[in-house]
Design an enzyme around this catalytic site. Structure first.
Site, short mmCIF file in Angstrom:
data_model
loop_
_atom_site.label_atom_id
_atom_site.label_comp_id
_atom_site.label_asym_id
_atom_site.label_seq_id
_atom_site.Cartn_x
_atom_site.Cartn_y
_atom_site.Cartn_z
N ASP A 1 46.30 30.74 17.43
CA ASP A 1 46.78 29.62 16.61
C ASP A 1 45.84 28.42 16.64
OD1 ASP A 1 48.25 27.44 15.55
OD2 ASP A 1 50.13 28.38 16.12
N SER B 1 48.53 27.21 11.04
CA SER B 1 49.75 27.84 11.54
C SER B 1 50.72 28.09 10.38
CB SER B 1 50.35 26.97 12.64
OG SER B 1 51.24 27.70 13.45
#
Length: 350
Positions: A160, A35
């Site tokens: 993600d 991320s």
């Protein structure tokens, strides 16, 4: 090897960690990011000077990444692909990152995503996942589900990686490095119940945080050993999309990295005494966490004993008790306090 965890704008602490590494003359030969860790890691792996990375990040504004999908939300309602425009986010990444493919970085770089079709994790940069632009790989690692559209690549959709592996120590160990320097962004200076509000976006973000905390807790318990120098800046109390405290977060990352890197057995060997003596901030070894239980609140449920992997509590028969009032093995993941249903667990000296 450098492992940079996820956590939204808390990830600006990664820049402070890079500062500390540069000051101490410690080199890394690969970067693994999740991320926000993939964004900072991609800039470092792409060859950007640290001063340039810091200048770019400090100039980032919320509107650069978050623009509501107003028209699609109005026209499609719940059938809209995301709450915010992934295109805006991706265009911002394209302005920031080098225009290269993943295999062209200065040092090997990997970042993770989840495949929506299979539910499996992928690491961009591994065989079969190298022929992709650096921008697309980072976007896929940062695309929070429901917030941004997933990356569509070769017939599959990717989002993600932090929702299944917020600090990818397990993957890093498969690369067999001599030493891992890892950054965990979930640690809070004090534990208190978050100010949750009953709104869609608040519920989504709070859900991500809970998942992230539990995953990091498990990763630390399973994979942190003598070969891992774990840096834990105290930024976990900040909102993941708070753009107002970037300089303070960077400084906290630097301070904690200097403390860990100059006291951990493996990294201390890489630093000369002259460099340590010349540091402007005091450097102290890691300390214990104090454990306490309020007997007036404890109901003897046993959750503290169950979640503590360092045997800090004993909960057999009636009220729980503390086995290690000064716990030097504590990983500072707040698992005991977070899982105590009555708030009886107290942590100190964090």
């Amino acid at each position: 090897m450098l492992v940079l965890g996820g956590g939204g704008m808390r990830g600006m602490a990664h820049i402070g960690v890079l500062r500390a590494l540069e000051k101490l003359g410690i080199q890394y030969d690969a970067i693994v990011g999740t991320s926000i860790g993939s964004l900072v890691g991609a800039m470092a792996a792409g060859g950007y000077a640290l001063a340039d990375v810091e200048a770019i990040i400090k100039d980032v504004q919320k509107q650069d990444y978050f623009r509501l999908n107003v028209i699609k939300l109005l026209l499609k309602g719940t059938a809209a692909p995301s709450m915010y425009q992934g295109r805006t986010f991706r265009e911002s990444l394209a302005r920031i990152l080098p225009k290269i493919e993943l295999g062209e970085t200065k040092v090997p770089f990997f970042c993770n995503s989840v495949c929506l079709e299979s539910g499996g994790s992928v690491f961009w940069g591994t065989p079969g996942f190298r022929e992709v632009s650096l921008v697309d790989a980072v976007y896929a690692s940062c695309a929070l589900p429901g917030v941004f559209e997933p990356l569509e690549w070769l017939g599959n959709n990717y989002m993600d990686g932090g929702i299944v592996d917020a600090i990818p120590l397990r993957f890093a160990k498969t690369l067999q490095p001599d030493l891992i320097i890892a950054v965990d962004l979930t640690v809070k200076g004090t534990y208190k119940t978050p100010n949750y509000k009953q709104r869609v976006i608040s519920t989504l973000f709070r859900s991500f945080e809970i998942i992230e905390e539990v995953l990091v807790e498990q990763a630390l318990h399973m994979h942190v050993d003598h070969s891992v120098a774990m840096i834990q800046p105290k930024v976990g109390h900040l909102h993941r999309f708070d753009f107002d405290q970037v300089p303070e977060v960077i400084d906290e990352g630097e301070h904690e990295a200097l403390r860990v890197l100059t006291s951990h057995a493996a990294t201390r060997e890489l630093v000369t005494d002259e460099l340590v003596e010349g540091l402007s901030c005091p450097v102290t070894p890691g300390d214990y966490v104090s454990l306490r239980i309020d007997p007036t609140l404890c109901i003897g449920c046993g959750m503290c004993e169950m979640v503590c992997e360092t045997d800090g509590f004993w909960a057999q028969g009636g009220t729980a008790s503390v086995r290690k009032m000064a716990n030097y093995e504590c990983t500072r993941d707040h698992a005991c306090a977070r899982n105590c249903p009555t708030g009886a667990v107290r942590l100190g000296n964090l």
